[in-house]
Structures are given as C-alpha cells and as structure tokens.
Design a protein around this motif. Structure first.
Motif, PDB file in Angstrom:
ATOM      1  N   THR A 395      54.231 -66.979  70.096  1.00 25.42           N
ATOM      2  CA  THR A 395      53.252 -68.504  70.250  1.00 25.42           C
ATOM      3  C   THR A 395      52.354 -68.324  71.390  1.00 25.42           C
ATOM      4  O   THR A 395      52.768 -68.351  72.329  1.00 25.42           O
ATOM      5  N   VAL A 396      50.889 -68.703  70.866  1.00 25.29           N
ATOM      6  CA  VAL A 396      49.889 -68.430  72.092  1.00 25.29           C
ATOM      7  C   VAL A 396      49.074 -69.348  71.843  1.00 25.29           C
ATOM      8  O   VAL A 396      48.891 -70.091  71.304  1.00 25.29           O
ATOM      9  N   VAL A 397      48.595 -69.956  72.905  1.00 22.95           N
ATOM     10  CA  VAL A 397      47.720 -70.861  72.962  1.00 22.95           C
ATOM     11  C   VAL A 397      46.045 -70.775  73.935  1.00 22.95           C
ATOM     12  O   VAL A 397      46.723 -70.192  74.910  1.00 22.95           O
ATOM     13  N   ILE A 398      45.318 -70.409  73.305  1.00 25.25           N
ATOM     14  CA  ILE A 398      44.030 -70.405  73.921  1.00 25.25           C
ATOM     15  C   ILE A 398      43.532 -71.665  74.998  1.00 25.25           C
ATOM     16  O   ILE A 398      43.123 -72.138  73.863  1.00 25.25           O
ATOM     17  N   ALA A 399      43.378 -71.445  75.615  1.00 30.17           N
ATOM     18  CA  ALA A 399      43.258 -72.605  77.030  1.00 30.17           C
ATOM     19  C   ALA A 399      42.475 -72.078  77.595  1.00 30.17           C
ATOM     20  O   ALA A 399      42.672 -72.352  79.008  1.00 30.17           O
ATOM     21  N   ILE A 400      41.135 -71.265  76.949  1.00 31.16           N
ATOM     22  CA  ILE A 400      40.269 -71.419  77.700  1.00 31.16           C
ATOM     23  C   ILE A 400      38.926 -71.834  77.976  1.00 31.16           C
ATOM     24  O   ILE A 400      37.344 -71.917  78.360  1.00 31.16           O
ATOM     25  N   GLY A 401      39.149 -73.210  77.143  1.00 29.31           N
ATOM     26  CA  GLY A 401      37.686 -74.268  78.064  1.00 29.31           C
ATOM     27  C   GLY A 401      37.144 -74.418  77.077  1.00 29.31           C
ATOM     28  O   GLY A 401      37.616 -73.391  75.160  1.00 29.31           O
TER      29      GLY A 401
END
Lengths: 473, 282
Positions: A395-401
């Motif tokens: 699982t990957v969550v992209i939290a780069i803005g």
C-alpha cells in the motif's frame, strides 16, 4: 473591582504535560490520542503565565485571541468565562486547541520561552473549550441588528467557518455552500478522529450555525451554482475559502497501480466516509501488510498513523530529506514514532512496481544526500547515482502536498490566479480581482495551517463589513 | 429533499428512479452525473443523469444491482428520500452536428448512452443506436430510444432478442456496409468500450467513451478515479467522464475497477444475510 494579587514567591511549576493514551493501546483504536488537562493541571499551567506587561502572544495568534486575559480567567477557575473570552475572536477554540501549531505561533513568542518552556496556551485553550461544552453552557452571543445584506461563503473549512461566524455576529445574513455532504472541510475529511474527534468539529460547526449562519451541503460552486449567479440572486459579497483540494501525484511509472492512494483519498475514505468502521459503514479502505506513506508533513503523519490503526502490520514513512527537515509538527512525529511507525529517511521513489493484477507490490527507491539549502532554507535532497534498490510494500499513500482545485475557479473568467493556479488576493483585505469577491486560506497561500486559514477568515470579515459600509472596492 | 418521485423496473435488477433535485435538473447537460449517498452509513456512488425534467425539477437515474449500495437502492420506493445527491458533476458531452453518429449502449451502460444519443439527435445528427445486453430481459429503454433514433439495433449475447452477438458485431456490419460514420459513442462495460474503440480505430473514426471509474468526492479532490488517456493521468470525475476512446488505457481501468472486489462482496453478502435474518424474524 478589587484585584487580589497574592504574589507567589514559590518556584514556577514546570510546563504541565497533557496525558495521552498509551501508544500500545492507541495504535489499535481511533480514539483521541491526547486526553486533555484536568482542572487542576489547567490551573497549575495557567499559573505559569507571568502576565507580562507587553504580551507578544496575542500578536502571535492570527485571530488575536486575548491570551493573557483568558489565562487569567483560568487562574481564577473561571473556565467558562475563559472560553467565552477566546470565542470573542476565535469561534473554533476546541479545534484550534487541538490542531494549531502553537509552538510556531503564540507559544514561540511567549516571554517565558526565553528562560523556560512557554505557557501551554494551546492545551489551556482546548481545556476551557471542552469545559464549556461539557458544562452544557455554550451561550450564544447576542445578535447585532440585521444589516439586510447577504454574503455567500464557498467552502466550510476553517476559513469559511470563521468569516461566516464573524459576519453573522455583525448582523449579516450568511450562507455557506459546501461541496461535500458534511461541513468542516479539511477538519472532517482530512484530520483523523484520533487527532480531532468529529464530534468536536460538529459541536463547533453547530456553534457557527447558532450564530445564525445557514449551511448548505452538497453544493458544488461552479457546478450547482456559479459565483456570478450569487450576485444575481442578491448576494452582496462572496468569500472563496475553497482550500487546496487537488492532490499531487508523483509523475513516475506505475503511479496508477491499484493500492496507490493520494493522501486525500486515503484520509477522506477513513475520516469522512468512516472506512475504519467498514463494513458497518459501506466505504472500504484496504491497507495491506506493509503500508508506506511518502512525505514528511502533517498529512503524511496522519496517513501513516491511520494505516497503522487500520491494521497494517508494518507502516513506514518514506522521506527524501532527514528528520530535521520534516515539515510535520514535532509532536506528531513523536506520536508516530511512539506508535511504531518506521521512518526511512533520505530515500525517494523512482518507480512503482506492480503484480499481475495491477496492484502495487513495491517501489524502486533511490538514496538521497543533502546538498545546498534551497529557497525554503532546507538542504536540498540530491539523488545518489546508482543507489537504486527495490523495496517491497503493498500500500502506498502519496502525501507530498496538494494544489488548487480548478473546478470552481475555471468558471470565473475574471478571477486572477497566480502561476500556480492559486487566487491572487490581498493578504490583509482578502480582495480578489473580481469586485465583491474575497478569498482566503489555502486557496490563496497554498497548503498552510487551520489557524492561518482562520486568520484569513477573520480579516475578510472586517474587510467585507468595510466594503458593505463604504461601498468602496 | 432528494425525494424519489417515481420508480420503474426496466429489467431484472435494473430500476429507473425519478428524483426531486431542482437545482441539479436546472444545470445538468447530457453526459453529466450525480453522486448519491443513501444514508448515514452509505458510500458515495456516481450515477449518470439519464434524463431531466427541468420544469418539474426532476432528474432520472438508472441503477443496476451490482452490490450492496445498488441492492439497497433497489428496495427504495417513491416517497423515500436519498440522504445526499450532489451535482451535476463532470464535463458535459461535446454535442454538435457531426453528421452520422453511432451510439452504443451496453447493458445498464445504455442509461449513460441514452441522454448523449438524445442530445446528438437534437443537434441534428443522423443517429444510429445499438443497444446490447447479455439477454433479452436486460435490454433497457428500448421504446424510449427507438423514438429518437434514425436506425435502431439490438444485440444479445444469447440471441434471445435482436441479433445474436455483441454490439461490435453490429458495428462491424455497419462499417463493412460502407456507411459513412462521423462519430461513435460508447458507454458500457470497460471491455465493450475497449473492443468498440479497437474496431473504430482501424477505420479511423473518432470515438468517445464514458468511463465508469470508482469515485468518492467527484470534484477532483481524491484522485481515485484516475485513468490514463494518451499516456497521461486524468481524473474521470472532472476531466471526464468522457474521453477519446482510442487513447484510453482500458486494462488499467478494469484493474482499478476491481480494487475493492473482495470488500464489495463482503458488504453485499453481509447485507443479504441481514435481510434474510430479518425475514426469518417476521
């Protein structure tokens, strides 16, 4: 009034710690992590305020809460009065007491911080707001004479709620239009229950409604109605508090594999749609065995701690710089560490790897080193050539803005945007390039904090009142 | 608000609902959709607005039972209300006079195709409609579509009605018959849209497909609906739902649609069990 000043000569007590749920317990549940002060600790903490003659804390607050005065009321155990004092300029004290970064706002300028730890202003704010609510004494301030003027507020996040509440207090007829089915904006879809219980958001939204604000949910401005139509319908001013609602993804191979979420999706499913209660609630959210969040801000911390609570066996933060450069609040980083989140610093994804079914099964990461400082003042991460390696995860969550959501903006041709697509608005008056249209919060500044958005709402309320009074643009 | 005014059974497991939603009805253009939520515990699902009555303030949606939410929806009756209906969302169809337009609706996807086809006819196009389904009982909106179609064809997989075969068989016949076609529209299962697009690409005919991605907010905020079009990532909810059929990565779409297959089954089974248990009590 006779002031009884008993000068205490005894030693100043240390900054009071706020009890928290044990990390071993809390990583298994969505209940609030921080448990709040007791009356006793609140009074002890308040006693640490030296009542300095030129308090700087007030200016450290974007909505200028009269901090020394409310702390004085806590010292006198007048907790409800203290809460009311805060609400004179801040209608969302229980929220701010929880999610404001006080360490960079009011507390950093506290005189005490030069010789000791600053007064725990945020914890006291939280305490008195909760105290007032628990006491069942939430009193609605008297309403001003109706002004006979209507204002449309777009978005029910912190900026929108603040401008709406303040204008309602002044006697304006205010209607908030919210695209989602629940009011609160990022407070309901973004910030998790364990950091900001939704019952508390509902309570403070309820207070705003009691001030006379009308709330219309399921209303997508730009689709259901346009801003121009607001003016045709007799609204004299419009405030745009749209937030930064466009998730950024990484432009890398494999980014659309199943199991790769934007932080917005991941958090919205969990917070707004209550996927953590699936199947009691219908919206599912799958976290595999090893969930990885890419990013180092508060949203990344919220996401990774959510993944942990949803049952991922192993949770990681992948951050391209080192711990020191992480933009998340120290407190949140510590919370995540205590709960068992693993931090992988100085690595960055270059590719996402998928299995036969198109589900993510890993990433190719590259090691980074820190180079010269960039425009943010933080040392720029530089990839180390040839250092790629494969890293398994499911699982990957992209939290780069995130950026500005163009949905409503694209329907307003005369609205000036900057090169990144944010609204060009005056920081003080919140005026945009369109007459009668004000804007504030993340849609002007890009992603910032709840209290900064509230600061915009507060200043906009003054500017809107002035606009109605003088007619000048 | 959001009251169900009328409900019609169109086919086995497919219902049409007329819902009171005046603000949406006023604004909606063909190709747009709504997101609905039945109740407090419900999920948000996107549904194409199949038709509107602006005067009465009513929108029409057509729903096939495919899981828990749609099963639940099927149990609702006129007088019941949906908790949330929001829209109109998505980009409207680009409607103009192209010449000859073939509109292809597969299964319940014909409810998506229906308003676009109607819009194309209203714009002065020569409209050929192909409606396909697994079997006769699943053909929907036949009479309504016939009314405004210049040519109308039905195909069923099992041959129980119309021509036996797939919509692409009928399309091929038209193409091979030398008919000059200016635009093809397709809405239905991803696999159908894929094969329609493969065929029209050979003939160099512009093809528009309406994608049925998973969505949450429907306003471009979450990105779950992302699709690849021409190698670029697009959000079906705000950039679509319609895209150039020749550019869509259908395999990715199908994989993403299957994201929650297991959870969907679990929720459905649990719901059906609950209904069964309730029946036993009574």
């Amino acid at each position: 009034m006779v002031e009884k000043k008993k000068k205490k000569k005894k030693k100043r007590p240390p900054r009071q710690e706020m009890p928290r749920q044990d990390p071993k317990e809390r990583r298994m549940n969505f209940n609030e992590v921080a448990l709040g002060f007791s009356e006793e600790t609140a009074v002890i903490e308040a006693s640490r305020c030296i009542g300095c003659p030129k308090p700087e804390c007030i200016d450290g607050c974007p909505v200028f809460v009269d901090i020394p005065e409310f702390i004085k009321l806590v010292q006198e155990k007048k907790f409800v009065e203290a809460s009311k004092k805060i609400k004179e300029t801040n209608i969302l004290p229980a929220i701010c007491g929880r999610v404001c970064p006080q360490e960079t706002q009011c507390e950093i300028v506290c005189v005490l911080s030069k010789i000791d730890k600053p007064v725990a202003i945020g914890r006291l704010e939280r305490f008195v707001a909760d105290y007032e609510a628990a006491a069942g004494e939430v009193e609605i301030p008297p309403k001003s004479e109706p002004k006979g003027k209507k204002v449309a507020v777009v978005g029910s996040g912190p900026a929108g709620l603040t401008v709406a509440g303040e204008l309602a207090k002044m006697g304006y007829e205010v209607i908030i239009f919210e695209a989602l089915h629940k009011p609160g904006g990022v407070l309901v879809y973004g910030i998790p229950e364990f950091r900001l219980p939704k019952a508390i958001v509902a309570r403070e939204v309820d207070f705003v409604e009691k001030l006379g604000v009308e709330l219309k949910t399921n209303f997508v401005v730009g689709r259901t109605v346009t801003v121009e139509e607001f003016f045709d319908q007799g609204y004299g001013a419009v405030f745009l508090g749209l937030g930064a609602g466009l998730p950024w993804f990484l432009n890398l191979p494999g980014i659309n594999l199943v199991g790769i979420y934007s932080a917005n999706e991941f958090l919205t499913r969990s917070n707004l749609m209550k996927a953590y209660l699936f199947p009691e609630y219908d919206t599912p959210l799958r976290v595999g065995k090893k969930a990885v969040v890419i990013g180092g801000g508060n949203v990344a911390m919220d996401s990774v701690r959510t993944a942990l609570r949803l049952g991922a066996k192993e949770t990681h933060i992948i951050y391209r710089r080192s711990r020191k450069e992480m933009p998340a609040r120290e407190e949140e980083i510590e919370n995540a560490e205590a709960e068992g989140v693993i931090f992988d610093f100085l690595v960055n994804p270059v590719e996402f790897l998928g299995d036969k079914e198109g589900r993510v099964c890993g990433m190719k990461l590259i090691r980074m080193e820190l180079g010269e400082p960039d425009e943010s003042g933080r040392r720029r991460p530089v990839p180390i050539e040839g250092s790629e390696f494969v890293y398994n995860c499911d699982t990957v969550v992209i939290a780069i803005g995130q950026g500005p959501n163009p949905l409503a903006l694209s329907t307003m041709k005369d609205l000036k945007l900057n090169k990144w697509g944010y609204i060009v608005a005056d920081i003080e008056t919140c005026k945009t390039s369109m007459k009668g249209v004000f804007a504030g919060g993340d849609i002007v500044t890009g992603e910032a904090t709840v209290i900064e958005a509230m600061g915009f709402g507060w200043r906009a309320s003054i500017a809107i009142d002035k606009y109605f009074t003088t007619g000048e643009w | 608000m959001n009251q169900i005014i009328d409900k019609k059974r169109l086919a086995e497991g497919i219902n049409l609902f007329e819902i009171e939603a005046p603000l949406i009805a006023r604004k909606r253009k063909p190709g747009q959709f709504v997101i609905i939520r039945i109740d407090e515990n419900g999920e948000r699902i996107p549904l194409t607005i199949a038709d509107v009555n602006k005067e009465k303030g009513i929108i029409t949606i057509v729903v096939q039972v495919v899981g828990k939410t749609t099963e639940h929806l099927g149990t609702l009756s006129p007088g019941d209300s949906l908790l949330d209906v929001v829209g109109p969302l998505g980009q409207p169809t680009h409607i103009e006079k192209f010449g000859t337009v073939v509109a292809i609706g597969g299964g319940v996807g014909h409810a998506v195709c229906f308003p676009i086809a109607k819009g194309m006819k209203d714009a002065g196009n020569y409209l050929i409609t192909i409606v396909g389904a697994r079997t006769k009982g699943l053909i929907i909106l036949e009479e309504e579509t016939k009314k405004f179609s210049d040519e109308f064809y039905i195909t069923t997989d099992d041959g129980s009605y119309g021509k036996k075969g797939l919509v692409t068989d009928q399309l091929k016949e038209l193409l091979e018959g030398g008919k000059k076609i200016d635009l093809v529209l397709a809405a239905g299962p991803a696999i159908m849209m894929k094969f329609v697009s493969l065929m029209t690409k050979e003939y160099g005919i512009k093809t528009i497909v309406s994608l049925n991605s998973i969505m949450v907010d429907g306003t471009g905020m979450c990105g779950v609906c992302r699709v690849e079009v021409g190698g670029k990532t697009k959000f079906a909810c705000v950039d679509g739902p319609e895209f150039d059929g020749h550019e869509v990565n259908y395999d990715l779409l199908m994989k993403r649609l299957a994201t929650y297959k297991e959870e969907e089954k679990l929720a459905y089974d649990r719901y059906m069990q609950k209904i069964k248990d309730k029946g036993k009590e009574m």
